[in-house]
Every structure is written in structure tokens, then in C-alpha cells.
Design a protein around this motif. Structure first.
Motif, PDB file in Angstrom:
ATOM      1  N   ASP A 123      86.241  35.300  50.815  1.00 31.45           N
ATOM      2  CA  ASP A 123      87.193  35.123  51.911  1.00 31.45           C
ATOM      3  C   ASP A 123      86.394  34.853  53.185  1.00 31.45           C
ATOM      4  O   ASP A 123      85.627  35.688  53.645  1.00 31.45           O
ATOM      5  CB  ASP A 123      88.023  36.403  52.046  1.00 31.45           C
ATOM      6  N   ILE A 170      94.638  33.478  50.640  1.00 35.46           N
ATOM      7  CA  ILE A 170      93.420  33.948  49.990  1.00 35.46           C
ATOM      8  C   ILE A 170      93.381  35.471  49.889  1.00 35.46           C
ATOM      9  O   ILE A 170      92.610  36.053  49.130  1.00 35.46           O
ATOM     10  CB  ILE A 170      92.177  33.425  50.756  1.00 35.46           C
ATOM     11  N   ASN A 193      92.941  30.672  46.638  1.00 30.54           N
ATOM     12  CA  ASN A 193      92.022  30.045  47.586  1.00 30.54           C
ATOM     13  C   ASN A 193      92.246  28.542  47.529  1.00 30.54           C
ATOM     14  O   ASN A 193      92.074  27.919  46.473  1.00 30.54           O
ATOM     15  CB  ASN A 193      90.575  30.383  47.209  1.00 30.54           C
TER      16      ASN A 193
END
Length: 264
Positions: free
Chosen positions: A3, A75, A94
Motif C-alpha cells: 500500500d 487497496i 490494488n
């Protein structure tokens, strides 16, 4: 992939995101949250929101269009609502990864807004290609970004406000973010194959009613950026001074770009 978002995900940031939704809704000028050319093509639709955060955009649209089904993607699940309506589901994905099979070619509308703090350079093109695979033939993408790389200062010009933005942009630029991506967004969507592309560019100064709200939102965002980067305390109470300046009539102006395109 890790992330790489540049902002925190605590309760105060979730509240800021909800306020931000209402400000950006007014700035974009779309009463139905979607560009008129998209709304005109919709009957019953499946709609996705990428980078959904708290789901504020989806929650409002679903209250207006109860016949549709909605998917919020991010995400991180940290800011998803705990009890969403029955026609909204949330999932972790993602956007730099290929779209999962269950999401390929199934959405009439893919909405994206302010993911510039999670993408760098050519990752915008990677994301656009992946979002295109999610869009069904004849479907639409609507993508909005604020051009934080082109900020001008107006009103009762505040040195604290200018310093906060200068400090925040330095952090973002070091990370390779917030360069000219919003200005290249139309080109990015053209290059990956979207058609019938339209771009709306709005200066925050054009919407006086939300000028202060936008700047409060921006100060909050830059505060979060400095906090995540560990540099928040380097200039004293820079955030507090900038907040006071906004309340006293100082503001900074930038442009908000919304680009829509259709998949053949």
C-alpha cells in the motif's frame, strides 16, 4: 504490491474524506454525480468506484439510483462502511494488479477520483488499462484529479498556507507524485483506448460557495501527507497557522480535472 497511499486512514481522515466528497461534488457540477453523457446512457447498471475510501460517492449515488448495483474497491478495507446498503459490496483490490476475473468486462460505469496520492508516473497508464478491462463494451470511465502541482495563492495571501503547500509538495515530488498527471489524464485514457473522451477543468475560484471548504479539505490532506512522511513538526504549528489563515479569508487555488471516456 504494498500500500503506497500517502495519507493516513484513521477516523479523522475518514471524516475529512466524507467532507471532501461533498466539496468535490459541488466543484465538478454534476447534479447526479455522473457526467450527463454517462447518465443519459444508463438504465439499470453495475457501477464500480475505484479508490472508494469511505464509500461516500457510492453511498450517495446508490440513494439516488436504487435500481443499480455497486462495488467499492480500494487497496485497503480500513475505511469501508461497516453496514453498507444491500446493493453495495466492498472489496480489496490494488488497481495496479490485473482485474480479478469476476470484475472483468462487467461494469457499465467505473468511477475514479483522487487516486493521485497512490500512483506514480506510468502507474497511471497501468491503472487505466486495468480499469478498461473492468469496463464492459459501451461502458464509461469517469476519472477526477486535483492538480495540486499547479497551486496559486489568492485572497489574503498567507505565508503559512504557502509554506504548508510548499512543504507538502516537496514530500510528494520526492515520492514522484503530483507532477503533471491530472493534466495528462485525457492523454492517458486516449492511449489505452477509451473513446468519446471529454474533459472538464474547473478552477476552484469558479465555485466561491465551496472555496473555503476546499481549502480546509486541502489543508487537512497536506497535514496528513506530512504526518505520514514524519515531517509534520519540522515547521512548528504550520498546519494550525494554515487552518487559521483559511478561516480568515486566505485561500489557494488549483484546477480540478474530470475526464470521461467510453469503451468501444
Amino acid at each position: 504490491m504494498a500500500d503506497s497511499y500517502s495519507l493516513p486512514r484513521h477516523a479523522a481522515e475518514s471524516a475529512r474524506l466524507n467532507d471532501q466528497h461533498h466539496v468535490l461534488k459541488t466543484i465538478s457540477g454534476f447534479p447526479g454525480l455522473l457526467h450527463p453523457c454517462i447518465l443519459a446512457s444508463l438504465q439499470t447498471a453495475r457501477i464500480a468506484d475505484m479508490g472508494t475510501g469511505t464509500g461516500a460517492w457510492l453511498l450517495e449515488l446508490s440513494s439516488q439510483r436504487t435500481q443499480d448495483s455497486y462495488t467499492g474497491l480500494d487497496i485497503s478495507a480500513a475505511q469501508f462502511p461497516s453496514e453498507p446498503p444491500s446493493n453495495i459490496t466492498f472489496d480489496v483490490w490494488n488497481v495496479l494488479d490485473p482485474a480479478p476475473p469476476q470484475y472483468q468486462g462487467c461494469f457499465k460505469v467505473v468511477h475514479v477520483r483522487l487516486v493521485g496520492l497512490a500512483l506514480v508516473g506510468e502507474q497511471f497508464s497501468v491503472a487505466a488499462r486495468n480499469l478498461m478491462t473492468m469496463t464492459k463494451s459501451g461502458g464509461w470511465i469517469q476519472w477526477g484529479e486535483a492538480d495540486a502541482g499547479d497551486i496559486t495563492h489568492r485572497g489574503l495571501v498567507s505565508q503559512a498556507l504557502k509554506a504548508l503547500y510548499s512543504r507538502g509538495l516537496k514530500v510528494l515530488h520526492t515520492q514522484g507524485r503530483m507532477l503533471d498527471e491530472p493534466r495528462r489524464l485525457k492523454e492517458v485514457l486516449e492511449q489505452v483506448g477509451f473513446e468519446e473522451i471529454e474533459e472538464k477543468v474547473v478552477s476552484v475560484d469558479e465555485v466561491e460557495a465551496v472555496r473555503q471548504g476546499f481549502n480546509k479539505m486541502f489543508v487537512g490532506a497536506f497535514s496528513g501527507i506530512l504526518s505520514e512522511a514524519g515531517t509534520e513538526g519540522e515547521d512548528g504549528d504550520l498546519v494550525g497557522d494554515a487552518e487559521k489563515a483559511v478561516l480568515q479569508g486566505s485561500w489557494s487555488n488549483c484546477k480540478f480535472h474530470v475526464v470521461v471516456g467510453q469503451k468501444a
